[in-house]
Design a protein around this motif. Structure first.
Motif, PDB file in Angstrom:
ATOM      1  N   SER A 129       0.561  -1.456   0.068  1.00 29.21           N
ATOM      2  CA  SER A 129       0.322  -0.332   0.118  1.00 29.21           C
ATOM      3  C   SER A 129       0.898   1.209   0.138  1.00 29.21           C
ATOM      4  O   SER A 129       0.151   2.475  -0.766  1.00 29.21           O
ATOM      5  CB  SER A 129      -0.835  -0.099   1.319  1.00 29.21           C
ATOM      6  N   SER A 130       2.214   1.017   0.774  1.00 26.50           N
ATOM      7  CA  SER A 130       3.056   2.153   0.813  1.00 26.50           C
ATOM      8  C   SER A 130       3.367   2.982  -0.535  1.00 26.50           C
ATOM      9  O   SER A 130       3.655   4.093  -0.931  1.00 26.50           O
ATOM     10  CB  SER A 130       3.903   2.073   1.629  1.00 26.50           C
ATOM     11  N   VAL A 131       3.754   1.922  -1.212  1.00 26.19           N
ATOM     12  CA  VAL A 131       4.454   1.608  -2.687  1.00 26.19           C
ATOM     13  C   VAL A 131       3.581   1.780  -3.245  1.00 26.19           C
ATOM     14  O   VAL A 131       3.766   3.145  -4.656  1.00 26.19           O
ATOM     15  CB  VAL A 131       5.089   0.165  -3.215  1.00 26.19           C
ATOM     16  N   GLN A 132       1.999   1.234  -3.218  1.00 30.30           N
ATOM     17  CA  GLN A 132       0.984   2.614  -4.107  1.00 30.30           C
ATOM     18  C   GLN A 132       0.936   3.200  -4.455  1.00 30.30           C
ATOM     19  O   GLN A 132       0.474   4.560  -4.671  1.00 30.30           O
ATOM     20  CB  GLN A 132       0.027   1.501  -4.145  1.00 30.30           C
ATOM     21  N   LEU A 133       0.336   4.690  -2.720  1.00 27.11           N
ATOM     22  CA  LEU A 133       0.608   5.826  -2.257  1.00 27.11           C
ATOM     23  C   LEU A 133       1.676   6.335  -3.129  1.00 27.11           C
ATOM     24  O   LEU A 133       1.245   7.627  -3.651  1.00 27.11           O
ATOM     25  CB  LEU A 133       0.195   5.606  -1.021  1.00 27.11           C
ATOM     26  N   LYS A 134       3.218   6.280  -2.489  1.00 24.93           N
ATOM     27  CA  LYS A 134       3.997   6.249  -3.391  1.00 24.93           C
ATOM     28  C   LYS A 134       3.744   7.082  -5.231  1.00 24.93           C
ATOM     29  O   LYS A 134       4.084   8.224  -5.132  1.00 24.93           O
ATOM     30  CB  LYS A 134       5.006   6.123  -3.098  1.00 24.93           C
ATOM     31  N   GLU A 135       3.487   5.846  -5.372  1.00 23.13           N
ATOM     32  CA  GLU A 135       3.124   5.745  -7.253  1.00 23.13           C
ATOM     33  C   GLU A 135       2.375   6.837  -7.801  1.00 23.13           C
ATOM     34  O   GLU A 135       2.578   7.611  -8.743  1.00 23.13           O
ATOM     35  CB  GLU A 135       2.996   4.600  -7.474  1.00 23.13           C
ATOM     36  N   ALA A 136       0.929   6.389  -6.262  1.00 21.12           N
ATOM     37  CA  ALA A 136       0.326   7.614  -6.872  1.00 21.12           C
ATOM     38  C   ALA A 136      -0.264   8.792  -6.713  1.00 21.12           C
ATOM     39  O   ALA A 136       0.478   9.547  -7.544  1.00 21.12           O
ATOM     40  CB  ALA A 136      -1.457   7.071  -6.226  1.00 21.12           C
ATOM     41  N   GLN A 137       0.800   9.482  -5.481  1.00 20.00           N
ATOM     42  CA  GLN A 137       1.336  10.504  -4.945  1.00 20.00           C
ATOM     43  C   GLN A 137       2.219  11.199  -6.208  1.00 20.00           C
ATOM     44  O   GLN A 137       2.419  12.247  -6.395  1.00 20.00           O
ATOM     45  CB  GLN A 137       2.168  11.003  -3.564  1.00 20.00           C
ATOM     46  N   ARG A 138       3.087  10.479  -7.043  1.00 14.11           N
ATOM     47  CA  ARG A 138       4.357  10.733  -8.149  1.00 14.11           C
ATOM     48  C   ARG A 138       3.712  11.051  -9.316  1.00 14.11           C
ATOM     49  O   ARG A 138       4.027  11.808  -9.911  1.00 14.11           O
ATOM     50  CB  ARG A 138       5.649   9.917  -8.479  1.00 14.11           C
TER      51      ARG A 138
END
Length: 167
Positions: free
Chosen positions: A134-143
């Protein structure tokens, strides 16, 4: 009367043949009552949970000096599980699987607790893996959001530089 005497003599002969009964072989079974240290390990876990990370690190170093055994493995697993590190959690599970494979009396007594901890640590690992995804997905979405904002700002700048003559 003859019959009565024959019966009496026959009874005496049979009684003489029987003789004293040999006692049945008896073996002394001594029950060894050794207390399970599950209560002690549960109390130890409560103490571990109250420790700061620095204290927990010192406790792990202290546990590593203990003699090897099932109870020591469980203690080490409990301490490793509280470090909040995925690698340490995997090490904790490995310690518990070592106890599960052990056939000693002490290990057998600890197996119910160990099975509970294995299930708990397995769940913790799944939750940690899920949180990391989830953290990786959140970082990708924020990027992606940041990229879209940059493009939007670039389009706004282009729009501002266009001549206003079309009105």
């Amino acid at each position: 009367m003859k019959n009565k005497i024959l019966i009496l003599v026959g009874s005496l002969v049979l009684a003489a043949c029987v003789g004293p009964q040999p006692s049945a072989p008896t073996s002394t079974i001594q029950l060894v009552q050794s207390t399970s240290n599950i209560d002690e390990l549960l109390a130890y876990n409560v103490q571990l949970r109250k420790m700061t990370p620095a204290e927990l690190g010192r406790e792990l170093q202290r546990i590593n000096t203990y003699p090897a055994g099932p109870a020591t493995n469980v203690r080490r697993a409990m301490a490793l599980s509280l470090t909040r590190d995925a690698i340490d959690l995997a090490k904790a599970e490995a310690q518990l699987w070592n106890v599960m494979a052990d056939r000693s009396v002490e290990a057998e007594k600890l197996k119910p607790l160990v099975q509970l901890l294995v299930g708990h640590y397995s769940d913790l690992r799944r939750v940690a893996d899920s949180a990391e995804k989830s953290s990786v997905q959140l970082k990708e979405a924020q990027r992606k959001v940041d990229q879209l904002n940059d493009k939007l700002e670039a389009l706004k700048n282009i729009e501002r530089t266009l001549p206003a003559g079309g009105k």
